[in-house]
Write a protein that holds these residues in place. Structure first.
Motif, PDB file in Angstrom:
ATOM      1  N   SER B 103      -6.720   4.069  24.924  1.00 16.27           N
ATOM      2  CA  SER B 103      -7.526   2.928  24.512  1.00 16.27           C
ATOM      3  C   SER B 103      -8.470   3.270  23.364  1.00 16.27           C
ATOM      4  O   SER B 103      -9.149   2.398  22.840  1.00 16.27           O
ATOM      5  N   ASN B 104      -8.495   4.548  22.984  1.00 18.51           N
ATOM      6  CA  ASN B 104      -9.407   4.944  21.918  1.00 18.51           C
ATOM      7  C   ASN B 104      -8.942   4.432  20.569  1.00 18.51           C
ATOM      8  O   ASN B 104      -7.762   4.496  20.225  1.00 18.51           O
ATOM      9  N   GLU B 105      -9.911   3.959  19.786  1.00 23.26           N
ATOM     10  CA  GLU B 105      -9.564   3.515  18.443  1.00 23.26           C
ATOM     11  C   GLU B 105      -9.324   4.721  17.552  1.00 23.26           C
ATOM     12  O   GLU B 105      -9.757   5.829  17.846  1.00 23.26           O
ATOM     13  N   GLN B 106      -8.634   4.477  16.453  1.00 22.27           N
ATOM     14  CA  GLN B 106      -8.413   5.503  15.449  1.00 22.27           C
ATOM     15  C   GLN B 106      -9.414   5.295  14.309  1.00 22.27           C
ATOM     16  O   GLN B 106      -9.733   4.161  13.950  1.00 22.27           O
ATOM     17  N   TYR B 107      -9.856   6.398  13.746  1.00 21.24           N
ATOM     18  CA  TYR B 107     -10.768   6.359  12.609  1.00 21.24           C
ATOM     19  C   TYR B 107      -9.981   6.791  11.376  1.00 21.24           C
ATOM     20  O   TYR B 107      -9.333   7.838  11.383  1.00 21.24           O
ATOM     21  N   PHE B 108     -10.060   5.992  10.331  1.00 19.40           N
ATOM     22  CA  PHE B 108      -9.237   6.206   9.154  1.00 19.40           C
ATOM     23  C   PHE B 108     -10.011   6.866   8.022  1.00 19.40           C
ATOM     24  O   PHE B 108     -11.211   6.609   7.827  1.00 19.40           O
ATOM     25  N   GLY B 109      -9.301   7.694   7.274  1.00 20.49           N
ATOM     26  CA  GLY B 109      -9.820   8.236   6.037  1.00 20.49           C
ATOM     27  C   GLY B 109      -9.628   7.245   4.899  1.00 20.49           C
ATOM     28  O   GLY B 109      -9.016   6.195   5.081  1.00 20.49           O
ATOM     29  N   PRO B 110     -10.132   7.581   3.707  1.00 18.78           N
ATOM     30  CA  PRO B 110     -10.033   6.677   2.561  1.00 18.78           C
ATOM     31  C   PRO B 110      -8.646   6.606   1.951  1.00 18.78           C
ATOM     32  O   PRO B 110      -8.361   5.699   1.181  1.00 18.78           O
ATOM     33  N   GLY B 111      -7.793   7.550   2.313  1.00 14.26           N
ATOM     34  CA  GLY B 111      -6.426   7.514   1.815  1.00 14.26           C
ATOM     35  C   GLY B 111      -6.197   8.326   0.561  1.00 14.26           C
ATOM     36  O   GLY B 111      -7.132   8.678  -0.165  1.00 14.26           O
ATOM     37  N   THR B 112      -4.927   8.641   0.338  1.00 13.65           N
ATOM     38  CA  THR B 112      -4.459   9.280  -0.893  1.00 13.65           C
ATOM     39  C   THR B 112      -3.485   8.327  -1.557  1.00 13.65           C
ATOM     40  O   THR B 112      -2.495   7.923  -0.950  1.00 13.65           O
ATOM     41  N   ARG B 113      -3.772   7.968  -2.789  1.00 14.65           N
ATOM     42  CA  ARG B 113      -2.878   7.073  -3.538  1.00 14.65           C
ATOM     43  C   ARG B 113      -1.840   7.920  -4.254  1.00 14.65           C
ATOM     44  O   ARG B 113      -2.162   8.674  -5.164  1.00 14.65           O
ATOM     45  N   LEU B 114      -0.578   7.807  -3.825  1.00 18.24           N
ATOM     46  CA  LEU B 114       0.533   8.561  -4.426  1.00 18.24           C
ATOM     47  C   LEU B 114       1.343   7.639  -5.325  1.00 18.24           C
ATOM     48  O   LEU B 114       1.787   6.572  -4.886  1.00 18.24           O
ATOM     49  N   THR B 115       1.516   8.048  -6.555  1.00 17.78           N
ATOM     50  CA  THR B 115       2.357   7.317  -7.497  1.00 17.78           C
ATOM     51  C   THR B 115       3.509   8.207  -7.891  1.00 17.78           C
ATOM     52  O   THR B 115       3.299   9.345  -8.338  1.00 17.78           O
ATOM     53  N   VAL B 116       4.719   7.712  -7.717  1.00 18.07           N
ATOM     54  CA  VAL B 116       5.925   8.457  -8.088  1.00 18.07           C
ATOM     55  C   VAL B 116       6.546   7.776  -9.300  1.00 18.07           C
ATOM     56  O   VAL B 116       6.837   6.575  -9.280  1.00 18.07           O
ATOM     57  N   THR B 117       6.737   8.550 -10.368  1.00 23.87           N
ATOM     58  CA  THR B 117       7.284   7.972 -11.608  1.00 23.87           C
ATOM     59  C   THR B 117       8.675   8.512 -11.906  1.00 23.87           C
ATOM     60  O   THR B 117       9.085   9.532 -11.312  1.00 23.87           O
TER      61      THR B 117
END
Lengths: 115, 117
Positions: B103-117
């Motif tokens: 039942s515990n919530e998850q705490y999120f980080g700000p994320g990593t933005r990955l761009t593949v070209t």
């Protein structure tokens, strides 16, 4: 299979008016339901959760959510919207036995609160 | 009390390359989950680590792999990058050790933005 549906891509409301963001779920077993908010270029922030007990759950920033088992819904509500509430809102469900179960997120609803 | 941290913030890679993303959980948390959030979509569960083992996995190919270290931090590795791997990768931490922690919530980080070209 577990799933979450957010039927509205976008909700528009005037500041000071009540708001509702809809969520329905499909799970096997007891549902553990969550609402998260995401601001631009940020991670998700926890708002509230339903585990058991009272069907009306109160959370952060004046938000609340109503769990309805017969309608399999968990709608997010706020009595009086603020412009700063404008963001992307996600409903999520976690279900099953044991401590290791997946979170399933809806596709998100963009809330626009206009002054 | 530091929350969930992720590095790097942004990353640009070329198709076929490999990438490693890193996550440090919130203090006191022992479980790390990884999500992929494509533009305009909700987060999609990749996998979850607890006690250095993969406990749950979503519908992602074997190109996606991970690791959890004794200090609970985690890495997400993606091999043979495709254009479709471009997304925001989110790490979330939670506490799983006790009964009922589902039942515990998850705490999120700000994320990593990955761009593949």
């Amino acid at each position: 299979a577990q799933s979450v549906a957010q039927p509205e891509d976008q909700v528009n409301v005037a500041e000071g008016n009540p708001l509702t963001v809809k969520c329905t779920y499909s799970v096997s077993g007891n549902p553990y339901l969550f609402w998260y908010v995401q601001y631009p270029n940020r991670g998700l922030q926890f708002l509230l959760k339903y585990i058991t007990g009272d069907n009306l759950v109160k959370g952060s920033y004046g938000f609340e959510a109503e769990f309805n088992k017969s309608q399999t819904s968990f709608h997010l509500k706020k009595p009086s919207a603020l412009v700063s509430d404008s963001a992307l809102y996600f409903c999520a469900v976690r279900a099953g036995l044991g401590n290791f179960n997946k979170f399933y997120f809806g596709s998100g609803t963009k809330l626009n609160v206009k002054p | 009390d530091a929350g969930v941290t992720q590095s790097p913030t942004h990353l640009i890679k070329t198709r076929g390359q490999q990438v490693t993303l890193r996550c440090s959980p919130k203090s006191g948390h022992d479980t790390v989950s990884w999500y992929q959030q494509a533009l305009g979509q909700g987060p999609q569960f990749i996998f979850q680590y607890y006690e250095e083992e993969e406990r749950q996995r979503g519908n992602f190919p074997d190109r996606f792999s991970g690791h959890q270290f004794p200090n609970y931090s985690s890495e997400l590795n993606v091999n043979a990058l495709l254009l479709g791997d471009s997304a925001l990768y989110l790490c979330a931490s939670s506490f799983s050790r006790t009964s009922g922690s589902i039942s515990n919530e998850q705490y999120f980080g700000p994320g990593t933005r990955l761009t593949v070209t």
